[in-house]
Design an enzyme around this catalytic site. Sequence first.
Site, PDB file in Angstrom:
ATOM      1  N   SER A   1     -26.428  24.877  96.026  1.00 14.09           N
ATOM      2  CA  SER A   1     -26.905  23.520  95.784  1.00 14.09           C
ATOM      3  C   SER A   1     -26.765  22.672  97.057  1.00 14.09           C
ATOM      4  O   SER A   1     -27.400  22.982  98.059  1.00 14.09           O
ATOM      5  CB  SER A   1     -26.169  22.927  94.577  1.00 14.09           C
TER       6      SER A   1
ATOM      7  N   GLU B   1     -32.467  28.120  90.372  1.00  9.24           N
ATOM      8  CA  GLU B   1     -31.059  28.206  89.972  1.00  9.24           C
ATOM      9  C   GLU B   1     -30.665  29.666  89.682  1.00  9.24           C
ATOM     10  O   GLU B   1     -31.495  30.478  89.290  1.00  9.24           O
ATOM     11  CB  GLU B   1     -30.818  27.348  88.723  1.00  9.24           C
TER      12      GLU B   1
ATOM     13  N   HIS C   1     -32.419  24.262  93.175  1.00 10.34           N
ATOM     14  CA  HIS C   1     -32.779  23.923  91.772  1.00 10.34           C
ATOM     15  C   HIS C   1     -34.306  23.825  91.684  1.00 10.34           C
ATOM     16  O   HIS C   1     -34.850  22.934  91.024  1.00 10.34           O
ATOM     17  CB  HIS C   1     -32.163  22.585  91.345  1.00 10.34           C
TER      18      HIS C   1
END
Lengths: 279, 279
Positions: free
Chosen positions: B132, B201, B174
């Site tokens: 992330s 993800e 994401h």
Amino acid sequence: MDDGRGAGPLVIIGGAEDKTGDSTILREFVRLAGGPAADIVVMTAATTFPREVGAEYTAAFERLGAGRERAIHIAGREDANEPSLAESITAATGVFFTGGNQLRVTHLLGGTLADDCLHQRHREGLVLAGTSAGAAMMSPIMITEEPSPANPAVKIVEKSPGLGFAPDIVIDQHFGQRGRLNRLLMVIAEHPGYIGVGIDENTAIVVRDGAFEVIGEHAVTIIDARRMTYTNLDAPGQDENLALYGIQLHILPAGHRFDLRRHAPVLREGEAGHTPEES
Amino acid sequence: MDDGRGAGPLVIIGGAEDKTGDSTILREFVRLAGGPAADIVVMTAATTFPREVGAEYTAAFERLGAGRERAIHIAGREDANEPSLAESITAATGVFFTGGNQLRVTHLLGGTLADDCLHQRHREGLVLAGTSAGAAMMSPIMITEEPSPANPAVKIVEKSPGLGFAPDIVIDQHFGQRGRLNRLLMVIAEHPGYIGVGIDENTAIVVRDGAFEVIGEHAVTIIDARRMTYTNLDAPGQDENLALYGIQLHILPAGHRFDLRRHAPVLREGEAGHTPEES
């Protein structure tokens, strides 16, 4: 493939077009159909609320200055074989297909006298327009299922034959708003001879003479898989994730044009950029 | 540009990776870092919950058989200039960056002794991983703003310099789950020398020797604008919709590889398809 030379313009709308304000898209359809001389037929075959939807469009076309406008409701295939419907289509200068369910359009009209008449008159110059379901059925290959999740497993998207007024393309509608890139990528990977055209809401393409121009609020996403070097769409086992190598993607907002013969956006005078490699 | 030859592998994760089940991605990181011989440092700089997040990862790495693992929390730039942190990095065989806010990573670490030490050790073979925010900062160009709506107006996406361990790419994370195609398209249209890598993800790329392989659950979307023929990103007036002509797009699920030197997916033995045109 038939490139539509000599055929009437097609106004293919991504759904949710403005009907009460500036109405850029519907206004252009009325203009192409002849403005004050226009005789417009609204085909409500896609919707299960034909009277409400028909009235909404006839009111819009009247407000936008069409000479004549009427809605025609088809409840069964026998209606679509009525000579009176063929006469209305023959007299019309523009035919507009509403939204609803695209399978209703093809089930009710496919192979009927009205279908034949629409194709004949379109080849002779009749302007056709469709929004949402009425846009989807313009392609020979019509997508009929809901979007898949992001980066989906390998699967075949559900499709059905459309009425095929736009012979070289596959339409997807409500495109950006409903996140439909992946399903259009899968359909075009399966049929790389077709150009995928994802049309946003309140946005349309006007197809004529082997090219289209974008009009309206948002943009059109174009998928070209002619140079695709690999896909696993035909791989055995349906649980693998989709792989696609070498897709071309273009994003065209209003005023931009795409050449369906050269498979390339048209660079406008004074624009930066070299001649597209597709040329 | 430095193609990273001789440098340690990078494991760049799109966020929300499995930490308690099979843990394919974290397991691969531990393996690359040496397995039972691994000495792993978890850098929690991105998160405002460093103790909780750090404990979650050290527990996962212990379960996955790492020889040693510890979390290091940096509260200010002075911590990042502590010689003891540089010593920990020098001793480590793998460094893992957690999620959180990517600007916290670059603000806390950029230009510090720890930053220099991480780059030096990475060039010598140290394995780096990030998820992330910890993935975003791997690029020299780090996206810092939230996604734009579908087919957005022309605008410049907010970016900031990343720590730049992966020199030729811009990461977005994401990716499918948050519908980030448009923002990555805009960044790459602005910087066509970089390859855009959108990582879903629980999916990661493992970069080494000028190529990467995809691992994990979903897929990686690759954007290549080297052959772009037109964009209006530099057009005056910020209310026009984005136009992009001639973008290359690839979708690679687990097991597929991309050659960063040739800018092309690697066709595997026995796969259908001709040699990519990029070769």
